[in-house]
Design a protein around this motif. Structure first.
Motif, short mmCIF file in Angstrom:
data_model
loop_
_atom_site.label_atom_id
_atom_site.label_comp_id
_atom_site.label_asym_id
_atom_site.label_seq_id
_atom_site.Cartn_x
_atom_site.Cartn_y
_atom_site.Cartn_z
N TYR A 10 -10.90 6.54 5.75
CA TYR A 10 -11.98 5.65 5.62
C TYR A 10 -11.42 4.46 6.20
O TYR A 10 -12.22 3.92 7.29
N THR A 64 -13.22 3.60 10.09
CA THR A 64 -14.11 2.44 10.30
C THR A 64 -13.38 1.42 11.34
O THR A 64 -14.20 0.75 12.00
N THR A 77 -16.91 8.28 11.19
CA THR A 77 -17.00 8.09 10.07
C THR A 77 -17.88 9.06 9.44
O THR A 77 -18.16 8.87 7.97
N ASN A 99 -17.84 8.49 5.21
CA ASN A 99 -17.45 7.38 4.54
C ASN A 99 -17.73 7.38 3.20
O ASN A 99 -17.23 7.02 2.21
#
Lengths: 397, 376, 397, 376
Positions: free
Chosen positions: C327, C331, C374, C380
Motif C-alpha cells: 500500500y 501509492t 495500486t 489499495n
C-alpha cells in the motif's frame, strides 16, 4: 412602485431610524442576545434594539402575526434580511426556539401548543435547549434510551441527555424520548417539551478540551411531564426530529467564521506574526501555499452557498447542495484554525495568561473548541453517508 | 543503521514501560495540572534512581553511558503517558549540550549532579514565535578574559521555570552574522529575569531576560568558528528527542482510538466495523510504522553523530509533526463527541502535540531544511 | 574461518570471476532475462551470465539440489544475495516459475509434479504465466467462474482468465479453476497447471491506457487437462493460492523504482526541466514542498523495508510490516509519477514522437502504466481491509 | 455574480448536450484517434451551423453576441464527450484575442469568417515546458511603419496544426522587460515553420518557428503600454475556458464511476455499497460542486471583464486542475483493473486532463498567482 419595493423602502427607513449604531457591527460570541426568564443584555443598545424588533414581531419575521410574529411572506422576509445585511444589523435575539423549535411547532404542534409557546419565543421570554443525543446514541440518534412512560395523565421521564448547550441557563427543553421500547428503533420515539424547573431534573456541565463548558449532561429522574406537552403524535417523534435536524445542520454550517473563531483573519495574522520577504511574499512558502489552498476553498464554499441561495430564489433549488455544506465548511474551518496556530507559533498556543492578547487566547481556544464542528449536529461520517445515499444514489452499505 | 533494538535497549524499554504505567500514568499528569503544578520532584527522584537522568552521561562523569537511542525509547514511553518530567530538557538536551561543548570544567561540575537527579537544565534557544536559530540576536559581548556578557531575551523556554541552569544561545556581539556563543548560565545569576508562561499543554515554560549577565570562560560551551557545528548538532538532537515524544503521543492516542473503535457501538455494530473508519485507521497505522523507522534511524544518527544527522533530524521532526497531526485529529474525530471533552485523554495528547509541533521547528521549517540539505 | 565465512569468500571470488561487467549495472525492464521454449537473450553477456548461474543452480538458489536448484540453506542464500548486491549483479533469470509457482510446488506439489516442473524452472526452459483474475472476479478472487469438469481421466476447462502477463510468450499457465460449483466460494476451487499449447486455448492482448499490452485475456474452450496436473487436492486450490498471493504482493511492492518508472530521478528532472533560483532553491516553491514530502515518504518506506529485513534476520519479524508495504510503496510511486509529469511540463506528456527523448516518453508511459500499481495484486482497498483486520484486529465490516 | 443560468443559457446548454451526445460521443473521438487524425471538419461545420463558432462574436461581425458564459457551457459539454474541435482555440480564445485587440481591421476581416466556421485560429503563447507568459522572449522588432518583424519559437500550440492564423505573443525587441506585442500571423506567411507534436491526449499541437515574419500594422492586436492588460485578460479567458473543459472531463468520469459503483459486484454486493468508496465518492462530489460555482463565477468575470477577473481565473484553473486530478485518479482506482485499459473512457479523460492541467498554467503557477493577487 410595487408593493415589495414600497416595503423595502419602509423597512430601510425604519431600520435606519431604529437600529442603534453599535448594533451595526459584526458581533462576537458574547454579544449575542439570548432570551429567557432571567434575560440579561450585553448592552443598553442591545436591549433597545431587541425591544423595537420584538414589538414589530421581527424577532421571528416569518412567524404568523396571530402568535405575535412578523407575519411576513417569504418575499418580504427576504427583503428584510437583505436590508438588515445592508446595514450590518445584528440579530436582535438568538435562540433555538426561533431557529429550530418554533418552525417545528408551527408545522407539527397543536393549536394549544402554538398559542402557549410561539408568542413567548417571539417575545424572548423563554430560552430553549435541545435534548437529542445520549451517551450511547451519538451518530445513531434513533437509538434513544431516555424513557417516557405513559402514566395516564402524565409521562414519567427517566434517563439522560448529553451535549445540551446552555442547559443551565435555559427554561425549557425539547426532547426525544422513547415511549415504546418494543417498537423498531425509529417507531417508538416521541417529541416532548419539558419545563426545566420540573422536579427531578439535574444538570452537569461537561468540560471541553478548550476549557469551555457550554455543553451539559441533563439527568431526568421520575420527571412528570403533562401529556399536553407531547408534540405531534405518540411514537411519531422521529418525523418532528427529522425536520429539526435539517435546521440544525444548516445553522452549524452557516456559523460565520467571525463567530466561531477569534476575530483575527489569517491575513492579519500573517501580517503580524510572520511577515513578508522583499518580494512581498509571505516568508514561509509552505504556509503561503497552504493559506492559498484554504482561501481558495473558502471562496469556493462561499460562492457555492451564494449559488444555492440564488438557485432557491430562482425557484430551482438543487437539493443536493445543502447536503454538502456542513461537511465542506466545518472541515475547512478546522483547516483555518490549524493554519492560524501555525502562523501564530507559540503565541497561538497560550492557555490563560496575561502574557497573551485576547485574540491570541481566542485563537488557541478556537483550535480546540472547533474540533467539535465536524462532530456536532451530524458527524462528517454521517454527512458523507447521507451524500452517498441521497445525492449519489449509492446502495445502502 | 541500527533499526533493530539491542537486547539491552529492549530491557530498558520494557523497564520504562512498566515503571511509567505504574508510577506515572496519565492520571498523575492530570493531578499535577489540577494542582496548578508543572513538575513532580518525587517522580524525577525515582526516575533518577532508575538511572534515566544518567543514560546519556559518560561513565567517567558518573553516568550509565547508554546512549541517546536508549534515552529516546524512554522519551517515547513518557510521551505515551504524558509524563511531565525533565527527561527531554535536562537528561537529553541539557546533557547533550555539555557533552558536545568545549568546557571540560562544566562537564565535571554539572554532569555528576545531573546524573544524580539533583540539577535541572533548560535550553534557551528561541527568541521569536517560531523556532529558527538563524534569528538569534541575544548579544554575547566578550569580556576580554575568554568570557562574555549576555544581553537579550529568550522565549518559551521548555523547562525554563524549574531549571537550575540555562544553556543560552547567543551571537558574538549580537551581530546577525556573528559566530554563535553557547553559554551556561546559573538560573540565580545577577541580571537574569524569569517569567513563567502557560501554554495549552500545562507544562513548564518561561521567558527569560538577560541583562549584562556575566558568563565566565569555564561556562562557555561553544564559541568561535566551531560553535556553528556544535549548535547545529545540539538542535538536531533536541528535534529528534522532541520527535520521540510526539511519536509516543501519537502512538498512544492511536491505540486508545483503536480500542474505542472495537468497543463503541452505533447502529447496532462496533464502529470499528465501518469500512471508512477501518481504512482511515489502517492508513494511520501505516504512517506510524513509517515514522517509527525514521525515528530509530534518527536516534542512531544522533547517538553516533554520523554524517547525515541533520537530514535525519529534519526528516524525523517533520514526519513526527505531520503524523501526529493526522493521528490526533483522527483520534478526536473517531471518538466523536466524547473526544472533545476534558474527561478523555485524547484532548490532552492533542494539546501536547500542538506545542511539541512548534518546539525545535515546525513542519514547514523542516521541509525547507530537508530540501536545502538535499541540495534543491 | 566459519563455514559461512568460507562460503562468502568463495562466492565473492566466483561472482567476480564469472559475472560479466555489463551485468553489474541496474537493469531496465527490457534487460530482464525471461525463460521459455523460445528463449532469447538481450545480449551475449546476459546469456553467458544466465548459463553460468544455471549450471550452479543459482537461478533458484534455495530450491533443493535434487531438482537442479542451488540447495542453499537460508543463511547461505542470504550471503549469496548480499554478495550479488555488493557487485550489483543483475538477476540471471526472472520468471513467475521462480518467484511464485516453484515455491508453491515445493510446498504443495506431488513428487511427480516436482520432478517434472522444478528442474525446467531452474534451467529456464519454461516460461510460466498466471491465471487468477476473471472479468467478474478482481478483488473478489474467490468468486472464480472458470470451470474444470472432472471427466474421469482429464479435466475439461471452460472459461476465461484476465490480466495474465505475457500470456502470448508463455509456455505454461497456473490457474485457479472451479471444480465444485455447489460448494461455498472458496471450497470449490482447484489449482491446475495447463500447457499453453493445448488445443482450445486462445489469447487476446489487452491494450492499456499507456499503450502497453503485456496483459492478456486467455480463453479456454473445452481444453483437456490431464488429471496429473492438479496441484494438491481437488477443491483445495485456495490453500495453494493464498500462499502464492503473498509472494505476488511482496514482488509488486519490491519492484524498484528504476524498473517501474523511467530512468530519470525527480532530482535530475528538477535540474534539467525546472531549474533553481539564485539561492539554489527549486524555482517553484509548491513543487519544492511536494518533492520534499515525497522524498521523505520514500526515505521512510526504504527505512521501513530495511527495518523489516533486519527484524527478520534478528529472528523477530513483525508480521504487520509486510502488510503495509504494498500500500505505502505503490501509492508513493504514483505520487512520484505525477510529480515527474509536473516537473517535465509538456515534455512529460509526449506520446510517440521523435520530438521527445526516450526518457521523456518513458515518463509519460510510466504515469499511465503505474496507475495499475495500486490495483494489481491486491487493490489499495483490499490491502487496507487486510491491515484493519490483521494488524488492528478491527471487527469484520 | 451570475451563479444561476438564464433561460437562454439553459436552452443553449440543453442543445449542446443533445447535439454532442448524438453527433459526437466519445466514440467519435476514438475513431479520429484510430485514423491518426486530430480534427473532424464536418463536425465543426455542423457546430458552426448551430452558431457555436459565433457565440462570442458581436452581431455587427455576424456573431450571436451571446457571451462567454454560454460558450463555457458548450465547452463543458464538449469536455464531457472529449470532442476534438476548435471550440476553445478558435471560438473562445482566438475570438477573444480579436475582441480585446486594438485592430478593428483584423476584426472586420476575420470575425465573420470565424463565425461562419471557415477560419481557424490558434494562440501561440508558451515557449518553455511550463506556461508562464513572463518568460516570453519571441522578438517583435518594430518595422518603422507600425508593424513588426517576428523572430522566435512557440511550443505546444494548441490547435496549431490546423490553424489558418496564429495569435502570437512576443515582446518588443525581445527584451525581458519589454512591452508585450500581440500579433496576428497568417499560417502560410513567409518565415513560419510548423512541426506537429503528439501528446498523450491525441489532439492537435504544433511547435512554431518564426523567422523574420512580417506583421503589418493592421495585424497588431496589441502593443505598447496597453498590451500588458490586454494580454493578461486574454490569458485569463484562456485559463477559464480550459477550466471549463477540465470540469467537463471530471464530471463525466465521475458520473461514469458512480454508475460503475452501482453496477459492479464484488463479494456479492455492489461495490458502491462499501462505505470507504461511498465516502470517497461523496467527497469527490463535494469538490465538483465547489468547482462548478467557481467556474460559473469565473465565466461571468470573463464575460463582463470585471475587476477581480485575474483572481477568479487563477482560482478556477487551480481548482479545476486539483479537482480533476482527484476525480480522474479516483475514477481509475474505483474501476479497478478495467480502469487502466484503453477500452474504457476513463483513461481517455485522464490523459486529456493531464494535458489540460499544463495548458495556461499548472496548479502551482496559479496558487502563486492567487497569493500574489491577494497581496501575500
Amino acid at each position: 412602485m410595487s408593493e415589495l419595493d414600497a416595503f423595502r423602502e419602509d423597512t430601510r427607513q425604519w431600520l435606519e431610524a431604529n437600529c442603534p449604531e453599535s448594533m451595526r457591527t459584526v458581533g462576537r460570541r458574547e454579544d449575542m442576545v439570548a432570551p429567557g426568564r432571567n434575560q440579561k443584555f450585553p448592552s443598553d443598545d442591545a436591549r433597545i434594539w431587541f425591544e423595537r424588533m420584538r414589538d414589530k414581531g421581527w424577532t421571528c419575521p416569518e412567524f404568523p402575526s396571530e402568535y405575535g410574529g412578523g407575519g411576513l411572506d417569504a418575499a418580504k422576509a427576504k427583503v428584510l434580511r437583505q436590508e438588515m445585511q445592508r446595514l450590518k444589523c445584528r440579530a436582535p435575539l438568538s435562540d433555538l426556539g426561533i431557529s429550530m423549535l418554533g418552525p417545528a411547532l408551527l408545522e407539527f404542534g397543536s393549536e394549544a401548543q402554538k398559542a402557549e409557546h410561539i408568542p413567548r419565543i417571539v417575545r424572548g421570554e423563554i430560552r430553549w435547549c435541545q435534548g437529542y443525543s445520549e451517551p450511547g446514541a451519538g451518530s445513531d440518534l434513533a437509538s434513544v434510551q431516555c424513557r417516557a412512560e405513559d402514566k395516564g395523565d402524565h409521562y414519567l421521564v427517566n434517563g439522560t441527555k448529553i451535549w445540551t448547550s446552555f442547559a443551565t441557563e435555559s427554561d425549557w427543553i425539547f426532547c426525544l424520548v422513547r415511549t415504546d421500547p418494543d417498537a423498531p428503533k425509529r417507531d417508538g420515539i416521541s417529541f416532548l417539551l419539558i419545563d426545566m424547573e420540573t422536579p427531578g431534573i439535574s444538570i452537569a456541565p461537561i468540560q471541553l478540551i478548550s476549557g469551555d463548558s457550554e455543553f451539559c449532561q441533563v439527568f431526568f429522574e421520575d420527571v412528570k411531564v403533562p401529556k399536553k406537552n407531547m408534540v405531534y403524535e405518540a411514537n411519531k417523534g422521529w418525523t418532528v426530529a427529522k425536520g429539526l435536524l435539517k435546521h440544525e445542520r444548516k445553522m452549524i454550517s452557516e456559523l460565520s467564521q467571525d463567530f466561531i473563531g477569534g476575530t483575527l483573519t489569517l491575513r492579519q495574522a500573517a501580517d503580524e506574526y510572520l511577515g513578508y520577504d522583499k518580494n512581498g511574499k509571505l516568508k514561509e512558502p509552505g504556509l503561503r501555499a497552504a493559506i492559498t489552498r484554504h482561501e481558495m476553498n473558502m471562496r469556493a464554499i462561499e460562492l457555492t452557498a451564494y449559488r444555492a441561495h440564488l438557485e432557491g430564489l430562482a425557484g430551482e433549488p438543487d437539493s443536493r447542495i445543502p447536503l454538502i455544506m456542513k461537511y465542506v465548511s466545518t472541515t475547512e474551518f478546522q483547516v483555518k484554525d490549524e493554519l492560524m496556530t501555525e502562523l501564530l507559533g507559540y503565541r497561538g498556543l497560550g492557555w490563560d495568561d496575561a502574557y497573551f492578547s485576547e485574540e491570541e487566547l481566542k485563537s488557541s481556544r478556537s483550535l480546540l473548541f472547533n474540533k467539535s464542528l465536524t462532530i456536532a449536529g451530524g458527524t462528517n461520517e454521517v454527512q458523507l453517508n447521507i451524500i452517498a445515499k441521497r445525492a449519489l444514489d449509492l446502495p445502502e452499505s | 543503521m541500527a533499526l533493530v533494538l539491542t537486547d539491552d535497549q529492549k530491557m530498558l524499554q520494557d523497564a520504562a514501560r512498566d515503571f511509567i504505567a505504574d508510577a506515572s500514568p496519565v492520571d498523575e499528569f492530570r493531578k499535577l495540572r489540577e494542582a496548578g503544578k508543572t513538575r513532580d520532584p518525587e517522580l524525577w527522584r525515582q526516575m533518577a534512581e532508575l538511572g534515566w537522568s544518567a543514560v546519556n552521561i559518560a561513565e567517567k562523569y558518573e553516568g550509565l553511558q547508554f546512549g541517546l537511542t536508549g534515552l529516546g525509547l524512554i522519551v517515547i514511553e513518557a510521551g505515551r503517558h504524558l509524563v511531565a518530567s525533565p527527561l527531554s530538557s535536562t537528561a537529553a538536551i541539557g546533557v547533550s549540550a555539555l557533552n558536545l561543548g568545549t568546557s571540560e570544567d562544566a562537564r565535571q561540575r554539572l554532569l555528576p549532579e545531573i546524573a544524580a537527579g539533583q540539577t535541572l537544565v533548560a535550553f534557551a534557544v528561541d527568541e521569536l514565535n517560531h523556532h529558527d536559530p538563524q534569528y538569534t540576536s541575544t548579544r554575547a559581548k566578550p569580556d576580554g578574559s575568554g568570557g562574555y556578557l549576555l544581553d537579550g531575551r529568550k522565549v518559551f523556554v521548555s523547562g525554563g521555570g524549574h531549571a537550575d541552569h540555562y544553556v543560552v544561545l547567543a551571537r558574538e556581539n549580537g551581530e546577525p552574522d556573528g559566530d554563535f556563543v553557547l553559554a551556561l548560565v546559573d538560573a540565580g545569576a545577577k541580571g537574569v529575569d524569569k517569567t513563567k508562561v502557560q501554554l495549552i499543554d500545562s507544562r513548564d515554560y518561561a521567558n527569560l531576560d538577560f541583562s549584562e549577565v556575566a558568563v565566565s570562560k569555564d561556562a562557555v560551551l561553544a564559541d568561535g568558528s566551531e560553535a556553528g557545528a556544535i549548535v547545529e548538532t545540539l538542535i538536531d538532537i533536541a528535534a529528534i528527542v522532541t520527535a520521540c515524544e510526539l511519536y509516543g503521543c501519537a502512538l498512544q492516542s492511536f491505540e486508545d482510538t483503536v480500542r474505542y473503535l472495537t468497543e463503541r457501538k452505533q447502529f447496532g455494530r462496533a464502529i470499528g466495523s465501518f469500512q471508512a473508519l477501518q481504512h482511515r485507521a489502517a492508513h494511520a497505522f501505516c504512517q506510524l510504522q513509517l515514522l517509527y523507522s525514521v525515528i530509530l534511524d534518527a536516534l542512531d544518527a544522533a547517538e553516533t553523530i554520523r554524517p547525515g544527522l541533520a537530514l535525519a533530524a529534519s526528516h524525523a521532526k517533520a514526519l513526527a509533526n505531520d503524523t501526529t497531526d493526522l493521528v490526533t485529529n483522527e483520534a478526536i474525530q473517531m471518538h466523536g463527541g466524547i473526544g472533545v471533552t476534558d474527561e478523555l485523554n485524547i484532548g490532552l495528547y492533542l494539546k501536547r502535540a500542538r506545542v511539541l509541533r512548534n518546539l525545535f521547528g515546525n513542519t514547514s521549517y523542516h521541509w525547507r531544511r530537508f530540501a536545502r540539505l538535499s541540495g534543491y
